[in-house]
Design a protein around this motif. Structure first.
Motif, short mmCIF file in Angstrom:
data_model
loop_
_atom_site.label_atom_id
_atom_site.label_comp_id
_atom_site.label_asym_id
_atom_site.label_seq_id
_atom_site.Cartn_x
_atom_site.Cartn_y
_atom_site.Cartn_z
N GLY A 377 7.10 -41.16 39.16
CA GLY A 377 6.10 -41.64 40.09
C GLY A 377 6.33 -41.21 41.52
O GLY A 377 7.40 -40.72 41.89
N TRP A 378 5.32 -41.42 42.34
CA TRP A 378 5.43 -41.20 43.77
C TRP A 378 6.36 -42.25 44.38
O TRP A 378 6.76 -43.21 43.72
CB TRP A 378 4.05 -41.33 44.42
N LEU A 379 6.66 -42.07 45.63
CA LEU A 379 7.44 -43.04 46.39
C LEU A 379 6.56 -44.25 46.71
O LEU A 379 5.39 -44.10 47.00
CB LEU A 379 7.90 -42.39 47.70
N GLY A 380 7.14 -45.44 46.62
CA GLY A 380 6.39 -46.62 47.07
C GLY A 380 6.01 -47.60 45.97
O GLY A 380 4.90 -48.11 45.95
N GLY A 381 6.92 -47.88 45.03
CA GLY A 381 6.67 -48.86 43.99
C GLY A 381 6.13 -48.30 42.70
O GLY A 381 6.04 -49.01 41.70
N TYR A 382 5.78 -47.02 42.69
CA TYR A 382 5.19 -46.42 41.50
C TYR A 382 6.18 -46.34 40.34
O TYR A 382 5.80 -46.52 39.18
CB TYR A 382 4.66 -45.02 41.82
#
Length: 398
Positions: A377-382
């Motif tokens: 996932g991307w950065l930021g909770g993904y």
């Protein structure tokens, strides 16, 4: 010799995905054991989000993930959504807030999320066994035998939630990949993801004395369909970091450039084109300082001003400078590696897994979830959302 312990499900790994899977399976009345070589569960949970655990992202969708099969995650995300995780957090009375771009953090501490998982596991009758190293996993008829330093365990299902190679000081190993290959599953080449980039020798000489300076930029790594991100970039003593660079790094490959737009949505040098406007290096510097730190603006102009522009400030020359500002290409020498990578990109090939259950197609009872799978996932909770969703999917089937 002591007789083997008997369980319905053995989960290898007491991280986010493993604990979520264990509690989901336990809720179904399954006898579940979670094994981990660490002395305490959830160590990576506790350091996430600066200690506040960025536990999901409101905008998490399959398109926010890298995988050889971009459609693989759809089934898991339909089964367990960010709203489902928020409901679980609220059930436990955990205060949280949205920081930026849909990122949800605990108000207090990442311990809240770990305690949630441990409480749910306890209520579901899940047993945790820490400080346990796995020596061997073998298929025996309809089930499995897991050999450990603490004895032999038999189970109908084994769920591999051992994570990736990132942050080895936290105990990361390639165990999950080795186990997958042992059972005939393929591995998509692993590489550090969400990781700072290292300058080439030439760029290091030009920029590293500006370590600590930052700016909001748009960054992308060159691909057939470049994925662009807009957030803060940070110059370090070795290269580039900050959220936007970490995002782009997952798409970057050695030898490729990274393209930076230092002035998103802005025509910085437009004032120089006005009638009777001052046209010289000082005017250009004043304009650039409106969007970049002063020292960075001065250095960028010194490096990028075209030959002859110091004397000939024509419309065409100013346009060239503007174009360079919006398409600054750097070719990194490499990354900071798994030591600094937040995740491991690549992993167990999704072609060998059932998207609904995370079960190995050719090995009934063997499941792979979380970071060990080729879904990044991307950065930021993904990545937490993938851990929860894949864990639930396996927990409902194992």
């Amino acid at each position: 010799m002591a007789s083997a312990q008997q369980f319905d499900v053995v989960v290898l790994g007491a991280g986010a995905a493993g604990l979520m899977c264990a509690m989901e399976s336990g809720r179904r009345g399954r006898r579940v054991l979670v094994l981990d070589h660490a002395d305490k569960p959830g160590k990576k949970i506790l350091i996430s989000g600066g200690g506040r655990c960025n536990f999901t992202n409101l905008h998490a969708r399959p398109e926010n993930y890298l995988s050889a099969n971009p459609h693989f995650a759809k089934s898991a995300f339909a089964r367990f959504t960010p709203a489902d995780m928020i409901a679980l957090v609220e059930k436990h009375g955990i205060p949280y807030h949205e920081k930026t771009l849909g990122q949800l953090f605990c108000d207090r501490s990442a311990h809240d999320i770990l305690n949630l998982l441990l409480k749910e596991c306890a209520e579901a009758g899940v047993k945790l066994q820490m400080s346990t190293s796995i020596r061997n996993v073998q298929k025996t008829g309809p089930g499995f035998v897991v050999e450990t330093n603490a004895g032999e365990i038999r189970a109908a299902s084994v769920v591999v939630a051992t994570g990736g190679l990132s942050i080895p000081k936290m105990g990361a190993t390639g165990f999950g990949y080795d186990l997958a290959q042992q059972f005939g599953l393929k591995i998509v080449e692993c590489r550090p993801g969400l990781v700072p980039l290292v300058f080439s020798a030439q760029d290091r000489e030009a920029w590293c004395d500006l370590s600590g300076l930052s700016a909001e930029v748009v960054a992308s790594a060159r691909q057939k369909k470049p994925q662009a991100f807009r957030e803060k970039m940070l110059i370090t003593h070795r290269g580039l970091s900050g959220p936007v660079i970490l995002q782009a790094s997952s798409y970057w490959r050695p030898g490729q450039p990274v393209t930076l737009d230092l002035a998103p949505d802005s025509r910085v040098f437009a004032p120089l084109l006005a009638p009777k406007a001052r046209r010289d290096a000082n005017a250009a510097l004043l304009a650039l300082r409106t969007i970049l730190p002063a020292r960075m603006a001065e250095r960028w102009l010194a490096v990028h001003t075209p030959p002859g522009l110091t004397k000939d400030w024509t419309n065409a020359s100013i346009a060239t400078l503007e174009q360079r500002l919006h398409a600054w290409e750097l070719t990194p020498a490499g990354t900071e590696g798994y030591v600094k990578a937040e995740v491991t990109a690549g992993g167990v090939d999704t072609a060998d897994l059932d998207a609904k259950t995370m079960q190995a197609r050719n090995v009934p009872g063997l499941f792979f979830i979380g970071e060990v799978v080729d879904v990044t996932g991307w950065l930021g909770g993904y990545n937490f959302q993938w851990a929860w969703a894949s864990g639930v999917s396996a927990g409902q089937a194992a």
